[in-house]
Design a protein around this motif. Structure first.
Motif, PDB file in Angstrom:
ATOM      1  N   SER A 276      -8.513  -2.303  24.943  1.00 15.02           N
ATOM      2  CA  SER A 276      -9.773  -1.821  25.501  1.00 15.02           C
ATOM      3  C   SER A 276      -9.518  -0.537  26.257  1.00 15.02           C
ATOM      4  O   SER A 276      -8.704  -0.504  27.186  1.00 15.02           O
ATOM      5  CB  SER A 276     -10.380  -2.861  26.449  1.00 15.02           C
ATOM      6  OG  SER A 276     -11.465  -2.292  27.171  1.00 15.02           O
TER       7      SER A 276
ATOM      8  N   ALA B 297      -7.138 -10.297  23.116  1.00 19.70           N
ATOM      9  CA  ALA B 297      -7.788  -9.028  23.435  1.00 19.70           C
ATOM     10  C   ALA B 297      -6.773  -7.929  23.114  1.00 19.70           C
ATOM     11  O   ALA B 297      -5.824  -7.713  23.867  1.00 19.70           O
ATOM     12  CB  ALA B 297      -8.183  -8.992  24.904  1.00 19.70           C
TER      13      ALA B 297
ATOM     14  N   PRO C  86     -14.679  -6.344  26.133  1.00 18.19           N
ATOM     15  CA  PRO C  86     -14.823  -5.082  25.405  1.00 18.19           C
ATOM     16  C   PRO C  86     -13.576  -4.743  24.589  1.00 18.19           C
ATOM     17  O   PRO C  86     -12.497  -5.285  24.824  1.00 18.19           O
ATOM     18  CB  PRO C  86     -15.031  -4.064  26.531  1.00 18.19           C
ATOM     19  CG  PRO C  86     -14.284  -4.644  27.695  1.00 18.19           C
ATOM     20  CD  PRO C  86     -14.434  -6.136  27.572  1.00 18.19           C
ATOM     21  N   GLY C  87     -13.762  -3.827  23.649  1.00 13.77           N
ATOM     22  CA  GLY C  87     -12.621  -3.315  22.888  1.00 13.77           C
ATOM     23  C   GLY C  87     -12.385  -4.038  21.583  1.00 13.77           C
ATOM     24  O   GLY C  87     -13.260  -4.708  21.042  1.00 13.77           O
TER      25      GLY C  87
ATOM     26  N   ASN D 126     -11.759   0.883  28.142  1.00 10.28           N
ATOM     27  CA  ASN D 126     -12.416   0.750  29.447  1.00 10.28           C
ATOM     28  C   ASN D 126     -11.527   0.037  30.460  1.00 10.28           C
ATOM     29  O   ASN D 126     -11.548   0.348  31.652  1.00 10.28           O
ATOM     30  CB  ASN D 126     -13.731  -0.025  29.312  1.00 10.28           C
ATOM     31  CG  ASN D 126     -14.809   0.797  28.647  1.00 10.28           C
ATOM     32  OD1 ASN D 126     -14.746   2.014  28.639  1.00 10.28           O
ATOM     33  ND2 ASN D 126     -15.796   0.141  28.080  1.00 10.28           N
TER      34      ASN D 126
ATOM     35  N   HIS E 267     -15.956 -10.046  20.911  1.00 10.52           N
ATOM     36  CA  HIS E 267     -16.335  -8.686  21.302  1.00 10.52           C
ATOM     37  C   HIS E 267     -17.628  -8.761  22.112  1.00 10.52           C
ATOM     38  O   HIS E 267     -18.556  -9.503  21.772  1.00 10.52           O
ATOM     39  CB  HIS E 267     -16.521  -7.839  20.051  1.00 10.52           C
ATOM     40  CG  HIS E 267     -16.911  -6.427  20.306  1.00 10.52           C
ATOM     41  ND1 HIS E 267     -18.223  -6.023  20.422  1.00 10.52           N
ATOM     42  CD2 HIS E 267     -16.157  -5.309  20.473  1.00 10.52           C
ATOM     43  CE1 HIS E 267     -18.267  -4.726  20.633  1.00 10.52           C
ATOM     44  NE2 HIS E 267     -17.029  -4.266  20.676  1.00 10.52           N
TER      45      HIS E 267
END
Length: 324
Positions: free
Chosen positions: A86, A83, A75-76, A88, A110
């Motif tokens: 994010s 990465a 995610p993010g 979350n 993603h």
């Protein structure tokens, strides 16, 4: 004969799903693992790396060779190699190499766009070059697929349809904006808004069932969710003219109870043109992991992986069987 394979890993906010996928799409999935985000972002990095290592060890034991690549759906904000951020999970600027066993090529994607990639290659969107993949779960995000490829936008924010305002004078969203689609139509919104009006605790699935049974509060909440979706999708259709809209996520399990009224509401908001068809996602909760496997093959230098895979077996076979 030696079998080559990759590890595909779908990292969610609370749990991870992973599997081993051969070049021809045979899948062996492993029971999921928690991300451990309550222990901080460093713990999540360690948990992902441990799970990827566990999958690699399983593959080595089964096939007699290490994986040729690892793909991860996260995610993010993400690039193919890092990465970046994010909300979350809380991590920032994590390199792909930190999430996989040493020496194995890795590629990040993603989470929603990776699921859209899988639906595009061998799922509900395989016959559509331009479509929207819209998973409706705890939140709402979209994968804009153009020419068969997910489009992330200039800075990786493409597809955030869940935060498109549908009622500018409506409820405040957790993101800080007012009247966002996600505030009315996500699974968590259905449960929250029903509880606020009825005083009863229920899941989104409960709300849909109660609405179908004639409960007036549930019916009102569900109708408002469908109207919010129709407003957002009408704008999307008029702007990008997709050939198809694929609805995924937990709420898609409502099937015709969601898709039929949504199709009617969308058509009513498109006065001078026909709406694109709405289709339930084919891959369910496996979309992220299977898309991640495609990324793993890309990391291994196989750019056309997934194009010759099919779904001629029931999806529940994916728990321990094959896609062939």
């Amino acid at each position: 004969m030696t079998v080559t394979y990759v590890v595909g890993l779908d990292v969610g906010g609370t749990s991870m799903k992973g599997g081993l996928v051969t070049r021809h799409g045979e899948v062996t999935s492993l029971e999921g693992r928690p991300t451990g985000r309550e222990n901080g972002p460093e713990a999540v990095v360690a948990a992902v790396r441990a799970y990827a290592g566990e999958l690699a060890a399983l593959g080595t034991a089964r096939f007699g060779t290490p994986p040729t690549g690892v793909g991860l759906a996260v995610p993010g904000i993400v690039t193919s190699t890092r990465a970046l951020y994010s909300t979350n999970i809380g991590w920032r600027d994590v390199p792909a190499a930190a999430l996989v066993p040493p020496g194995v090529p890795a590629r990040l994607g993603h989470d929603v766009r990776t699921g859209g990639l899988a639906e595009s290659l061998f799922g509900a969107g395989r016959d559509a070059g331009d479509f929207l993949f819209l998973p409706i779960g705890t939140g709402i995000a979209g994968a804009v697929v153009i020419g068969g490829e997910p489009y992330g936008g200039a800075q990786g924010w493409g597809g955030e349809i869940g935060h498109a305002p549908v009622w500018p004078a409506g409820e405040k969203c957790a993101c800080g904006q007012i009247g966002c689609l996600e505030t009315y139509a996500s699974a968590s919104a259905l449960a929250r808004r029903f509880e606020a009006r009825s005083g009863l605790v229920a899941t989104a699935k409960d709300v849909v069932a109660l609405a179908a049974g004639g409960d007036p509060v549930a019916r009102k909440v569900f109708d408002e969710a469908i109207e919010a979706l129709a407003i957002a999708l009408a704008s999307y259709v008029l702007l990008l003219d997709p050939s198809l809209i694929v609805i995924g996520g937990g709420l898609s399990e409502a099937g015709p109870a969601l898709l039929d009224p949504l199709g009617s509401r969308l058509a009513a908001r498109l006065a001078f043109r026909e709406p694109p068809p709405l289709r339930q996602a084919a891959l369910g909760v496996h979309a992220g992991m299977l898309g991640a496997a495609v990324l793993g093959w890309q990391a291994a230098g196989v750019g056309d992986a997934g194009r010759d895979w099919s779904l001629d077996v029931p999806l529940d076979v994916l728990k321990g069987g094959t896609v062939s």
